[in-house]
Design an enzyme around this catalytic site. Structure first.
Site, PDB file in Angstrom:
ATOM      1  N   GLY A  51       0.879  -1.295   0.003  1.00  0.00           N
ATOM      2  CA  GLY A  51      -0.069  -0.276  -0.007  1.00  0.00           C
ATOM      3  C   GLY A  51       0.798   0.837  -0.068  1.00  0.00           C
ATOM      4  CD1 TRP A  53       4.480   2.703  -4.345  1.00  0.00           C
ATOM      5  CD2 TRP A  53       3.760   2.280  -6.390  1.00  0.00           C
ATOM      6  NE1 TRP A  53       5.388   2.665  -4.636  1.00  0.00           N
ATOM      7  CE2 TRP A  53       5.359   2.639  -6.490  1.00  0.00           C
ATOM      8  CE3 TRP A  53       3.580   2.350  -8.432  1.00  0.00           C
ATOM      9  CZ2 TRP A  53       5.977   1.966  -7.691  1.00  0.00           C
ATOM     10  CZ3 TRP A  53       4.275   2.391  -8.995  1.00  0.00           C
ATOM     11  CH2 TRP A  53       5.610   1.929  -8.561  1.00  0.00           C
ATOM     12  CG  ASP A  74      -1.225  -6.891  -4.544  1.00  0.00           C
ATOM     13  OD1 ASP A  74      -1.420  -7.837  -4.549  1.00  0.00           O
ATOM     14  OD2 ASP A  74      -0.437  -6.638  -4.972  1.00  0.00           O
ATOM     15  CG  ASP A  94      -5.391 -13.120 -10.352  1.00  0.00           C
ATOM     16  OD1 ASP A  94      -4.387 -11.954 -11.042  1.00  0.00           O
ATOM     17  OD2 ASP A  94      -5.397 -14.793 -11.235  1.00  0.00           O
ATOM     18  CG  ASP A 119       4.727  -1.742  -7.493  1.00  0.00           C
ATOM     19  OD1 ASP A 119       5.485  -2.033  -6.179  1.00  0.00           O
ATOM     20  OD2 ASP A 119       6.409  -2.336  -8.474  1.00  0.00           O
ATOM     21  CE  LYS A 180       9.450  -4.038  -8.675  1.00  0.00           C
ATOM     22  NZ  LYS A 180       8.392  -4.668  -7.732  1.00  0.00           N
TER      23      LYS A 180
END
Lengths: 224, 1308
Positions: A51, A53, A74, A94, A119, A180
């Site tokens: 958490g 970000w 997430d 998901d 991320d 990322k």
């Protein structure tokens, strides 16, 4: 000895400033350098656990009256971290299997998100080439979610068929995307794919990244 | 225009890659050609083909560009025509698959094999990673035809079928379970029998197959996936799955440290769990009776099918064993790992039991013998053992079938091992008073094997202090005592050791007591006489200063020295004059003190063996082994009487190293190996030092039992070991006579670092600096490279240009505590500096024991935990006529070994913990800096500074650069080392040679962020026309930081000041040559005694004015010593400022040269002249995290030359008479497509490497502009360092290090 788990400067600084993870400084540097999140933006954070970000994104939205929204997704269950206001919400799902339309419905007036932050990272196994390949896979899913199937016509895509095939992504035009990746040969394909789609695509390796890490961020600005 | 034409001829060529091995496969030729398969190994982007019979590398092929070989599959069928065999070879890596034709051609006359690899076809790039390929038969074709289809398993759990005949992708099968995979394995011969096992990231194994929909026609058929099984049970990621040959079993290895067996075809699917690895398991393979797993703990374990562990092989280092492969026909097991070593073992299968054996031929009889025997008198006592029973006290081998046994009843037995498995006992002597025998030493006479006569000398020491010499004569079958001489050597219970020395012969014997007293006895008498008695006289008594029991003794008559190793790890040298050996007995009151000692040579662990070998006429090399698992090398200079630490080798496998013997070169085919014998907790281990393999391992219960071993000429198959357990003497003997052609385990590939490399540099060999012509030619053809690794090891590797391959890689040493080596640099240029000190001490008469005093060559390595280590280059160990004496074996071997380049460990420095006064000093400076910032930043800085003190172990050195400065007229040489720490500090340190003292010279003003790269430049100033100063240099440091700035520092003044200060101090009083690196357990001790010794030395120094030895490393301690001598302090006022560190500010800072960190820097002299002024121009190239190359130029401007001589001297001493002009030459924003990790430049060319696995060659124009000339894809993943070397005018060698190392040749 450097490595995962050894507390260093950014870890302690995150504790001092109240962030839940050291990765907050990565988004802080991205925000300072590129100013992706503006007041009133709508932000989608993929792979938001734990958490950090979300905290930085909420700060970047500005005061509460400017509006805006931050949605964190997430596979783990993430509570809304401290220092976040009511504009932040989290969904435990998901990302790869979540319907795209439902993600779009989470955005304000179902117009999509202006900033998408990916991320996502799987559990690393230590075999760097395999981890890089898997991170490229996750990055490709994030890119597909953001810009849709029709936009990535240059490279083969393994998206599921069906009613979502011709639908656009959840990223607004003019929006920004942060992915990322673990640096490898596959990461170069992303720059090749994103340069025609976005106005500007560049690489950034934040200072908060550990020296032993191979992560790098692809900053895509201005979705055409 | 002409320049461009000549420049086009320059081209880079990729050389061999020395790194991790990522793929193994067997090539099974027909049985009549070769019964042992060939080995195909994938390393980097290459395929290496090995002959497992001889262990030779037949051929290596470059199959990919930058992509690593992940798997190799060879077809079972082949095309046979005349003497040619053609196989299909599929090599896949990442997303690429290539099919090759492997052509094996047998020359019928000589029997040699030539292999060629032709590109059959390259498949188009797939969209996912390839995990496995499998050859399939067409269902309509006959068995004799070639394989027509190729199944490719991809990482998205899909299967692609490639038609080899028609060169197209036939179809693709998608699994219903769409998930990401870590591994996939295929099994089957056709599409209908094909089975797919997929290991997902959800820790499950999905077994599925393809089901046909529309008949059997391939062209029109459609297939879909059918789910068979879902295997659940693993708790971690599944890294490898392997099918059994019949497809009924699956073995999977996982992140949860276990391997599991799954019975696919039976009702009970879950099989046994193989649990024994302590970390992740990387690979596995299965045969009908065996399962082999390889893991991250560098062990390879052999299991039975029922899940029992049969064998553990632990011979790799680093991050683990990547691949293991087992051939059931020849019982060969091949392991390959991260350290680039490929080792071949042979598992001898005897029923269900499997043991690691060294049998060369399968049909040869097993020579591993086991004897079990008791003392002959022990049969009298059928009951329990009591204090009156006889038991074994000492045990020693002299031959492979001869053991001497001494008991507590004072009996000496001669035991002979008969070929029928029995033991023949002969009682030689019984001590009259029945004192218990405490110690025994046996020395064999000469030429025993040839004449079959027995001539052994046995020295016995019993509990009543009597020494007994027994001469055993006769033949092998009837030994008897020819001489029996006893005398009172010590008081009762004081005789603890009896030692022979091979070099002294059997006329001299040593005895020792528990207090470190050593006595030398002489047996006088005629050897030819028939008299039964000898006259025993005491020649000398040697008293050790440590007061510990002597454990081993060796002597050298030529060097006139006796070496002793004691119980506490100290090595003491006593004088052994020739007069002493020939003279009469001296008074027993006179005790000879020690000549030289080395305190804590093995920490506080026992020194187990010593050997001395002569190097030159004045120097001898001493090799000692100890209970700390280390082998130490020392050098003793007879004239100077100095004992220096040379090097150290730590055997991590052995807790206690018993002895080291150097193997005799058996033939040209066999390498010259060194062997170490020792113990690892409860096992006796024989270790091959050269190949780093384990020869034998016997569980014996530990080193405290009476034990002995004997090694033959080739210890792989000639070794004996005996130990005592529960009144039973167990003897393991493995003795194969004659010559064998195969030695297992083999070492096929050079063993390299086992972890990531961080830095490398070429060792610059100067042909003018003392090498003779032959070595000059050798050094021209080969290049030596020093590499630093993550696990703290520094290695020397040799690249032979004429062979185009890596020839050797030897471990130089390790950093303290295994801390990572971050930077290595080689220092070879000497800079002279004049000194104006009037009272120069007279030091020209002294001759220091540093080789090549004119120009020492140092290697500096820095790393984690702020460890700085320096190594001194030596010309090599010329062991001519050297003799190594192994006390347990009694072997006397002559070895001639010439090593061209090696390094001697010189000094290691670690900072001590922060002292409180240091904190007080630092706080005001920090407050001063914070005055210029706002309140919030001040608070931030204060908190950061306070938190920093608690985590000082986090700091590490990131970069280093070094240069040598020598004072004219003085013997002192100072190596200045600039180190950059990760807490954003930059320090200039100094190592004063030959005294090996470390000093902090200057603290460069801290930057805002840590420094990642450092370079130095020494710019000679233009001498004034009428000046009298011949040497004047400007010393510059150039740093690249993580915020993208490049800083220039002028350290000239503090360098000159430090050299003057050091020259004026009587530095010889701080001599401490007894340093060695700490290597972990048992090696930390012995240091506390230095303080006591230092105080004693100080008192002795004050009393008798003798020069004592002070072990001082810290400047604070030297300050204390300075304070203890107020008169000297009065004479030299500069001595007070010696421990203080001055501060230097940056002269220039180039801000925002890069967007992020400056990863690498290099400085070179420029061809072009500056646009204004005179002097030399230098170029600085930098590469950063932002993928950009940046180029700067600078030159030194002198002031005007029109001043008078007197004013020039005044100006030179007071104010600097030069300026630094800096010019920005720009750069290339996207030189690489990822971060740049290494740059190198000279006057014409710039080489750079980055994380995109490419080496790019840039041409440097006159105005500093960079033009990319060429680039090449290298095989090194994650390159971290680059170094280059100009061989001659038209040729460069570029070495890139990362995960492995690769050499690139750039020639025009």
């Amino acid at each position: 000895m450097s490595g995962a788990g050894v507390p260093d400067f950014f870890y302690r600084e995150a504790q001092r400033l109240g962030y839940v993870a050291r990765s907050a400084f990565k988004l802080l540097q991205i925000q300072k350098q590129y100013k992706l999140i503006k007041p009133g933006s709508s932000v989608l954070d993929l792979g938001c656990a734990p958490g950090a970000w979300l905290q930085v994104a909420c700060q970047s939205l500005g005061p509460l009256r400017s509006g805006g929204i931050v949605v964190g997704m997430d596979i783990k269950k993430v509570k809304v971290p401290p220092q976040c206001d009511s504009r932040v919400q989290t969904i435990a799902a998901d990302v790869l299997n979540f319907p795209r339309q439902k993600i779009r419905e989470l955005s304000p007036q179902q117009l999509g998100f202006s900033v998408i932050l990916s991320d996502m990272c799987h559990s690393v196994s230590g075999i760097t080439t395999r981890d890089a390949a898997l991170s490229a896979e996750l990055g490709m899913r994030a890119l597909d979610l953001a810009v849709g199937q029709a936009a990535i016509s240059q490279s083969p895509n393994d998206d599921d068929g069906g009613p979502n095939e011709s639908r656009p992504g959840v990223l607004r035009h003019g929006g920004h995307l942060v992915i990322k990746l673990l640096e490898s040969e596959d990461a170069q394909d992303f720059a090749r794919i994103c340069k025609p789609i976005f106005n500007k695509a560049s690489w950034l390796r934040p200072k908060a990244t550990r020296p032993s890490s191979r992560e790098i961020y692809l900053i895509c600005q201005g979705f055409r | 225009m002409a320049e461009e034409n000549s420049r086009r001829k320059w081209n880079p060529h990729a050389g061999p890659y020395l790194g991790e091995v990522s793929s193994l496969a067997f090539l099974n030729l027909p049985q009549h050609v070769s019964s042992i398969p060939y080995l195909l190994a994938g390393s980097g982007s290459e395929i290496l083909l090995y002959d497992l019979s001889s262990g030779e590398l037949i051929r290596s092929f470059q199959v990919f560009e930058g992509v690593r070989v992940h798997g190799t599959v060879c077809s079972k069928s082949f095309v046979h025509s005349a003497e040619r065999y053609t196989y299909k070879l599929v090599i896949f890596g990442e997303k690429k698959v290539k099919i090759f034709s492997l052509i094996v051609e047998l020359a019928s006359s000589s029997g040699e094999i030539s292999v060629n690899l032709e590109n059959f076809e390259s498949l188009p790039r797939l969209s996912n990673w390839v995990f496995d390929v499998c050859f399939l038969q067409d269902s309509t074709g006959s068995l004799e035809e070639e394989d027509k289809l190729l199944a490719i398993g991809c990482s998205d759990n899909s299967l692609s079928i490639w038609d080899v005949k028609e060169s197209r992708m036939a179809f693709e099968i998608q699994s219903p379970e769409r998930c990401l995979l870590y591994t996939m394995r295929l099994w089957g011969d056709s599409i209908s029998t094909l089975r797919i096992a997929s290991g997902t990231i959800f820790n499950e194994i999905i077994v599925w197959r393809a089901v046909g929909l529309d008949g059997d026609n391939v062209d029109h058929g459609h297939y879909s996936a059918s789910h068979m099984l879902r295997l659940t049970g693993h708790e971690g990621s599944i890294f490898r799955i392997v099918w059994s040959l019949d497809g009924s079993k699956i073995v999977s290895v996982s992140d949860d440290r276990s391997a599991r067996i799954w019975e696919i075809d039976s009702q009970e699917v879950v099989g046994p769990v193989l649990f024994g690895h302590s970390v992740r398991v990387w690979d596995c393979c299965i045969s009908d009776s065996l399962i082999v797993t390889a893991g991250e703990d560098c062990t390879c374990r052999v299991w039975g099918v029922d899940g029992t562990q049969l064998e553990v092989i632990k011979e790799h280092i680093g991050r683990g064993i990547w691949r293991c492969l087992y051939d059931p026909n020849s019982s060969l097991l091949v392991t390959a790992g991260f350290d680039s070593a490929i080792k071949v073992h042979q598992l001898h299968n005897r029923g269900s039991e499997t043991s690691l054996d060294a049998v060369g031929v399968l049909n040869s009889p097993d020579k591993l013998e086991y004897f079990s025997t008791c003392l002959p008198n022990s049969t009298k006592h059928t009951g329990l053992t009591d204090s009156k029973s006889e038991y074994v006290r000492c045990l020693q081998f002299t031959q492979e079938d001869t053991i001497y046994v001494a008991t507590n009843h004072g009996c000496l037995y001669h035991a002979r091992l008969l070929s029928s498995g029995n033991v023949r006992w002969t009682e030689l002597v019984r001590i009259p008073e029945e004192g218990p025998i405490i110690t025994m030493d046996v020395m064999s006479g000469g030429k025993v094997r040839e004449s079959c006569a027995l001539d052994d000398w046995v020295a016995l020491g019993d509990g009543k202090g009597n020494m007994t010499i027994v001469r055993v004569i006769g033949d092998m079958y009837n030994p008897h005592a020819g001489l029996n001489q006893s005398w009172k050597a010590s008081p009762e219970r004081q005789l603890l050791g009896a030692f022979w020395c091979k070099s002294l012969g059997y006329r001299f014997v040593f005895s020792c007591n528990p207090r470190g007293l050593l006595k030398l006895w002489k047996l006088s008498g005629s050897l030819e006489s028939a008299a039964e008695t000898y006259d025993v006289s005491l020649l000398a008594e040697f008293s050790s200063g440590f007061g510990k029991r002597i454990m081993c003794v060796d002597a050298s008559v030529e060097d006139e020295v006796i070496l002793c190793g004691d119980l506490r790890g100290n090595i003491t040298l006593f004088p052994l004059t020739k007069d002493m050996l020939h003279g009469v007995s001296v008074s027993s009151e006179l005790k000879i003190p020690s000549l030289k000692y080395f305190k804590g040579a093995h920490g506080i662990s026992t020194v187990s063996s010593l050997s001395v070998a002569r190097l030159t006429s004045n120097k001898a090399e001493i090799c000692s082994t100890g209970a700390d698992g280390c082998i130490c090398y020392f050098e003793y200079d007879r004239e100077m009487q100095t004992l220096e630490f040379m090097g150290l080798k730590q055997l991590k496998e052995l807790n206690l190293v018993q002895s080291v013997c150097q193997g005799v070169q058996f033939s040209e085919d066999h390498p010259n190996n060194d062997y170490a014998a020792g113990f690892a907790s409860t096992d006796f281990i024989l270790w091959n030092l050269t190949a780093e393999t384990k020869v034998t391992q016997i569980s014996c219960g530990g080193w405290r039992r009476p034990h002995s071993f004997y090694l033959g000429e080739i210890p792989e198959w000639q070794n004996c070991f005996a130990y005592v357990k529960d009144d039973v003497i167990h003897i393991h003997r493995h003795w194969v006579g004659g010559q064998k052609t195969k030695v297992f385990p083999l070492n096929l590939h050079t063993q390299f670092h086992g972890r990531e490399l961080h830095s490398l540099c070429f060792i610059s060999t100067d042909t003018k600096a003392g090498f003779d012509s032959e070595e000059s030619k050798i050094s021209d053809r080969s290049s030596w490279i020093a590499t630093g690794c993550e696990d703290g090891s520094v290695r020397l590797s040799r690249y032979a240009s004429e062979f185009g391959n890596w020839s050797t890689s030897e471990l130089l040493g390790e950093h303290v505590g295994g801390s990572a080596v971050r930077s290595v640099c080689c220092v070879s240029n000497m800079h002279m500096m004049s000194s104006d000190v009037p009272n120069l001490p007279d030091m020209c008469d002294q001759d220091y024991a540093v080789d090549d005093c004119e120009s020492p060559r140092l290697l500096i390595s820095v790393g984690a935990k702020r460890v700085v280590t320096s190594w001194l280059l030596r010309n090599g160990r010329h062991k001519k006529k050297g003799e190594s004496c192994i006390s347990d074996n009694g072997h006397n071997r002559a070895s001639s070994e010439v090593s061209p380049v090696t390094f001697q460990w010189l000094a290691t420095d670690m900072p001590t913990k922060y002292r409180p006064c240091g904190k007080i000093e630092k706080s005001p400076k920090l407050e001063g800096v914070e005055e210029d910032t706002s309140a919030n930043v001040t608070k931030l800085g204060s908190n950061t500074y306070n938190e920093r003190e608690n985590y000082e172990d986090d700091w590490r050195y990131m970069a280093a650069t070094a240069f040598l400065v020598k004072c004219v007229g003085s013997r002192l040489t100072i190596c200045f080392i600039a180190v950059a720490c990760s807490d954003a500090t930059l320090t200039l340190r100094a190592l004063v040679l030959p005294h090996r003292l470390w000093f902090d010279v200057a603290s460069l003003v801290p930057l805002k962020s840590p420094v990642l790269s450092l370079q130095h430049a020494v710019v000679p100033l233009d001498p004034p026309h009428e000046g009298n100063t011949p040497y004047s240099d400007v010393y510059l440091l150039i740093s690249g930081a993580t915020d993208g700035s490049i800083g220039f520092w002028d350290v000239t003044k503090c360098v000159e000041a430090f050299v003057k200060q050091v020259s004026s101090i009587h530095i010889e009083k701080y001599i401490d040559c007894q340093l060695r690196p700490r290597t972990g357990r048992g090696s930390q001790g012995g240091r506390k005694w230095k303080l006591l010794g230092s105080k004693i030395s100080k008192r002795a120094q004050e009393n008798s004015n003798s020069v004592g030895e002070a072990a001082e490393e810290d400047p604070a301690s030297s300050l204390e010593l300075t304070n203890d001598h107020p008169q000297e302090n009065g004479k030299n006022e500069d001595a007070d400022s010696l421990p203080e560190t001055s501060e230097i500010k940056t002269s220039h800072v180039v801000k925002n040269a890069h967007q992020s960190g400056v990863n690498c820097l290099h400085v070179s002299r420029s061809n072009s002249s500056p646009s204004y002024g005179n002097g030399l121009m230098f170029n600085v190239i930098s590469g950063g995290d932002d993928q950009a190359l940046h180029c700067l130029s600078f030159n030194i401007l002198s002031s005007s030359n029109n001043r008078a001589t007197i004013s020039e001297i005044m100006d030179l001493n007071q104010t600097p008479s030069y300026r630094i002009m800096l010019t920005d030459r720009g750069g290339i924003a996207s030189a690489h497509s990822s971060a740049i990790k290494g740059v190198w430049m000279d006057t014409n060319w710039v080489f750079s490497t980055g994380l995109d696995q490419r080496v790019r060659c840039w041409f440097l124009e006159k105005d500093g502009k960079l033009i990319e000339h060429a680039h090449i894809v290298i095989s090194v993943p994650e390159p971290e360092a680059l170094d280059a070397k100009a061989i001659d005018e038209n040729r460069y060698q570029i070495a890139v290090a990362g995960r492995g190392i690769q050499m690139v040749e750039f020639s025009g």
